[in-house]
Every structure is written in structure tokens, then in C-alpha cells.
Design a protein around this motif. Structure first.
Motif, PDB file in Angstrom:
ATOM      1  N   ARG A  19       1.203  -1.255  -0.120  1.00  0.00           N
ATOM      2  CA  ARG A  19      -0.456  -0.280  -0.461  1.00  0.00           C
ATOM      3  C   ARG A  19       0.872   1.307  -0.031  1.00  0.00           C
ATOM      4  NH1 ARG A  19      -5.110   2.409   3.941  1.00  0.00           N
ATOM      5  NH2 ARG A  19      -2.473   2.439   5.040  1.00  0.00           N
ATOM      6  N   LEU A  20       0.821   2.159  -1.010  1.00  0.00           N
ATOM      7  CA  LEU A  20       1.408   3.628  -0.829  1.00  0.00           C
ATOM      8  C   LEU A  20       0.521   4.587   0.096  1.00  0.00           C
ATOM      9  CD1 LEU A  20       2.637   3.039  -5.205  1.00  0.00           C
ATOM     10  CD2 LEU A  20       3.865   1.921  -2.037  1.00  0.00           C
ATOM     11  N   SER A  21       1.367   5.259   0.204  1.00  0.00           N
ATOM     12  CA  SER A  21       0.332   6.462   0.212  1.00  0.00           C
ATOM     13  C   SER A  21       1.150   7.552   0.016  1.00  0.00           C
ATOM     14  CB  SER A  21       0.733   6.029   1.880  1.00  0.00           C
ATOM     15  OG  SER A  21       0.027   5.887   2.670  1.00  0.00           O
ATOM     16  N   CYS A  22       0.358   8.586  -0.195  1.00  0.00           N
ATOM     17  CA  CYS A  22       0.538  10.234  -0.600  1.00  0.00           C
ATOM     18  C   CYS A  22       0.498  11.390   0.506  1.00  0.00           C
ATOM     19  CB  CYS A  22       0.645  10.259  -1.795  1.00  0.00           C
ATOM     20  SG  CYS A  22       1.156  12.384  -2.466  1.00  0.00           S
ATOM     21  N   ALA A  23       1.666  12.426   1.182  1.00  0.00           N
ATOM     22  CA  ALA A  23       0.534  12.469   2.609  1.00  0.00           C
ATOM     23  C   ALA A  23       0.643  14.260   1.167  1.00  0.00           C
ATOM     24  CB  ALA A  23       1.246  13.227   3.239  1.00  0.00           C
ATOM     25  N   LEU A  34      -6.164  13.483  -7.333  1.00  0.00           N
ATOM     26  CA  LEU A  34      -5.346  12.912  -6.972  1.00  0.00           C
ATOM     27  C   LEU A  34      -5.036  11.855  -8.287  1.00  0.00           C
ATOM     28  CD1 LEU A  34      -6.706  13.862  -3.923  1.00  0.00           C
ATOM     29  CD2 LEU A  34      -4.637  13.706  -3.612  1.00  0.00           C
ATOM     30  N   GLY A  35      -3.652  11.813  -8.202  1.00  0.00           N
ATOM     31  CA  GLY A  35      -3.125  10.526  -9.265  1.00  0.00           C
ATOM     32  C   GLY A  35      -1.883   9.793  -8.596  1.00  0.00           C
ATOM     33  N   TRP A  36      -1.943   8.510  -8.861  1.00  0.00           N
ATOM     34  CA  TRP A  36      -0.436   7.401  -9.294  1.00  0.00           C
ATOM     35  C   TRP A  36      -0.727   7.085 -10.704  1.00  0.00           C
ATOM     36  CZ3 TRP A  36       2.213   6.819  -4.801  1.00  0.00           C
ATOM     37  CH2 TRP A  36       1.487   6.726  -3.835  1.00  0.00           C
ATOM     38  N   PHE A  37       1.235   7.342 -11.387  1.00  0.00           N
ATOM     39  CA  PHE A  37       1.445   6.866 -12.124  1.00  0.00           C
ATOM     40  C   PHE A  37       2.939   6.330 -11.808  1.00  0.00           C
ATOM     41  CE2 PHE A  37      -0.003  10.274 -15.219  1.00  0.00           C
ATOM     42  CZ  PHE A  37      -0.809  10.950 -14.455  1.00  0.00           C
ATOM     43  N   ARG A  67      -7.055  -5.552  -9.878  1.00  0.00           N
ATOM     44  CA  ARG A  67      -5.905  -5.528  -8.920  1.00  0.00           C
ATOM     45  C   ARG A  67      -5.507  -4.389  -7.820  1.00  0.00           C
ATOM     46  NH1 ARG A  67      -0.727  -6.332 -10.696  1.00  0.00           N
ATOM     47  NH2 ARG A  67      -1.402  -5.079 -12.659  1.00  0.00           N
ATOM     48  N   PHE A  68      -5.855  -3.318  -8.587  1.00  0.00           N
ATOM     49  CA  PHE A  68      -4.606  -2.082  -7.793  1.00  0.00           C
ATOM     50  C   PHE A  68      -5.942  -1.448  -7.246  1.00  0.00           C
ATOM     51  CE2 PHE A  68      -0.577  -1.079  -9.603  1.00  0.00           C
ATOM     52  CZ  PHE A  68      -0.103  -2.646  -9.027  1.00  0.00           C
ATOM     53  N   THR A  69      -5.968  -0.408  -6.435  1.00  0.00           N
ATOM     54  CA  THR A  69      -7.260   0.326  -5.344  1.00  0.00           C
ATOM     55  C   THR A  69      -6.628   1.701  -4.832  1.00  0.00           C
ATOM     56  OG1 THR A  69      -8.217  -1.526  -4.751  1.00  0.00           O
ATOM     57  CG2 THR A  69      -9.536   0.707  -3.783  1.00  0.00           C
ATOM     58  N   ILE A  70      -8.193   2.664  -5.901  1.00  0.00           N
ATOM     59  CA  ILE A  70      -6.676   4.186  -4.622  1.00  0.00           C
ATOM     60  C   ILE A  70      -7.946   4.666  -4.420  1.00  0.00           C
ATOM     61  CG2 ILE A  70      -7.593   5.611  -7.033  1.00  0.00           C
ATOM     62  CD1 ILE A  70      -5.962   7.243  -7.172  1.00  0.00           C
ATOM     63  N   SER A  71      -7.217   5.445  -2.866  1.00  0.00           N
ATOM     64  CA  SER A  71      -8.300   5.928  -1.676  1.00  0.00           C
ATOM     65  C   SER A  71      -8.007   7.053  -1.529  1.00  0.00           C
ATOM     66  CB  SER A  71      -8.651   5.095  -1.049  1.00  0.00           C
ATOM     67  OG  SER A  71      -7.756   4.175  -0.207  1.00  0.00           O
ATOM     68  N   ARG A  72      -8.584   7.694  -1.080  1.00  0.00           N
ATOM     69  CA  ARG A  72      -8.368   9.312  -1.004  1.00  0.00           C
ATOM     70  C   ARG A  72      -8.825   9.609   1.052  1.00  0.00           C
ATOM     71  NH1 ARG A  72     -13.928   9.416  -1.549  1.00  0.00           N
ATOM     72  NH2 ARG A  72     -14.441  11.882  -1.997  1.00  0.00           N
ATOM     73  N   ASP A  73      -8.356   9.859   1.612  1.00  0.00           N
ATOM     74  CA  ASP A  73      -8.531  10.519   3.254  1.00  0.00           C
ATOM     75  C   ASP A  73      -8.682  12.442   3.135  1.00  0.00           C
ATOM     76  OD1 ASP A  73      -8.875  10.820   5.547  1.00  0.00           O
ATOM     77  OD2 ASP A  73      -8.236   9.360   6.008  1.00  0.00           O
ATOM     78  N   ASN A  74      -9.639  12.505   3.125  1.00  0.00           N
ATOM     79  CA  ASN A  74      -9.633  14.287   2.582  1.00  0.00           C
ATOM     80  C   ASN A  74      -9.480  14.656   3.820  1.00  0.00           C
ATOM     81  OD1 ASN A  74     -10.573  14.245   0.160  1.00  0.00           O
ATOM     82  ND2 ASN A  74     -12.128  14.709   0.196  1.00  0.00           N
ATOM     83  N   VAL A  75      -9.768  14.371   5.334  1.00  0.00           N
ATOM     84  CA  VAL A  75      -9.411  14.753   6.377  1.00  0.00           C
ATOM     85  C   VAL A  75      -7.606  15.034   6.731  1.00  0.00           C
ATOM     86  CG1 VAL A  75      -9.571  15.289   8.754  1.00  0.00           C
ATOM     87  CG2 VAL A  75     -11.722  14.643   7.787  1.00  0.00           C
ATOM     88  N   TYR A  80      -3.851   7.139  -0.427  1.00  0.00           N
ATOM     89  CA  TYR A  80      -4.016   5.833  -1.513  1.00  0.00           C
ATOM     90  C   TYR A  80      -3.875   5.479  -2.611  1.00  0.00           C
ATOM     91  CZ  TYR A  80      -4.115   6.892   4.100  1.00  0.00           C
ATOM     92  OH  TYR A  80      -4.535   7.995   4.619  1.00  0.00           O
ATOM     93  N   LEU A  81      -2.622   3.735  -2.336  1.00  0.00           N
ATOM     94  CA  LEU A  81      -2.644   2.875  -3.105  1.00  0.00           C
ATOM     95  C   LEU A  81      -2.804   1.983  -2.980  1.00  0.00           C
ATOM     96  CD1 LEU A  81      -2.759   2.633  -6.415  1.00  0.00           C
ATOM     97  CD2 LEU A  81      -0.125   2.515  -7.121  1.00  0.00           C
ATOM     98  N   GLN A  82      -4.260   1.049  -2.953  1.00  0.00           N
ATOM     99  CA  GLN A  82      -3.530  -0.365  -2.391  1.00  0.00           C
ATOM    100  C   GLN A  82      -2.861  -1.331  -3.876  1.00  0.00           C
ATOM    101  OE1 GLN A  82      -4.169  -1.917   0.540  1.00  0.00           O
ATOM    102  NE2 GLN A  82      -3.308  -3.945   0.131  1.00  0.00           N
TER     103      GLN A  82
END
Length: 116
Positions: A19-23, A34-37, A67-75, A80-82
């Protein structure tokens, strides 16, 4: 300005998960998408997934759908990229990116290596 810091990369065997995170910090109110490349050695950077900050709608590259799932936590201003069922061809430097109408803010990247 918006600053992005990725984390969560590493070495994993084929079939495994990460799981990748990006703050995000700074002028985060200006963010729409928001995106992942990713960029593999010797290849062009390619789109992986994106999510709308407001609606939560998502889009994925065909190569990662299911296989991959992107999600976000606006707070937490974090995206995230699972990544499940990882394959050796998923090996790359993964970058998160964001902006209002274009991806004009980029993180420094995090290495993901999938061994066979």
C-alpha cells in the motif's frame, strides 16, 4: 504550492501486496484530482489511477484494473494506492501527482520492486 510525499514502496514477491501513501501539504484547497503514475526503467511514465477529491470517482489503467485500488482521506489530505496480486511488470518508481485541472504537482517517487 502543494508538496507531496510518498511512502510505502519496497520489495515484494509476485502475488504479494503493498500500500502506497501520499501526503499532501500546502495549498491543498486547490486540489481537485489526485493520481498515481509509474515509470519503469527505460520506459515512459504512465498513468496508473486517479481519484476525484470531492466525488471520489475513480479511473484506472487497464493493466491494473481489478488489482489496484485508489482511495483518499480528505481529512488527512492523503491518497492511497492498494496494490494486490503484484506482478514483476509492476516494478517501477511510483509517483503521486495532483492539481486543479492538470497534474502540476508531483512527489519524489517511491520504488516498488516485484520479484518473480
Amino acid at each position: 504550492q502543494v508538496q507531496l510525499v510518498e511512502s510505502g514502496g519496497g520489495l515484494v514477491q509476485a502475488g504479494g501486496s503493498l500500500r502506497l501513501s501520499c501526503a499532501a501539504s500546502g495549498r491543498t484547497f486547490s486540489i481537485n484530482t489526485l493520481g498515481w503514475f509509474r515509470q519503469a526503467p527505460g520506459k515512459e511514465r504512465e498513468f496508473v489511477a486517479a481519484i476525484s477529491r470531492d466525488s471520489g470517482s475513480t479511473s484506472y489503467a487497464d493493466s491494473v484494473k481489478g488489482r489496484f485500488t485508489i482511495s483518499r482521506d480528505n481529512v488527512k489530505n492523503t491518497v492511497y494506492l492498494q496494490m494486490n496480486s503484484l506482478k514483476p511488470e509492476d516494478t517501477a518508481v511510483y509517483y503521486c501527482a495532483t492539481g486543479r485541472t492538470t497534474f502540476n504537482y508531483w512527489g519524489q517517487g517511491t520504488q516498488v520492486t516485484v520479484s518473480s
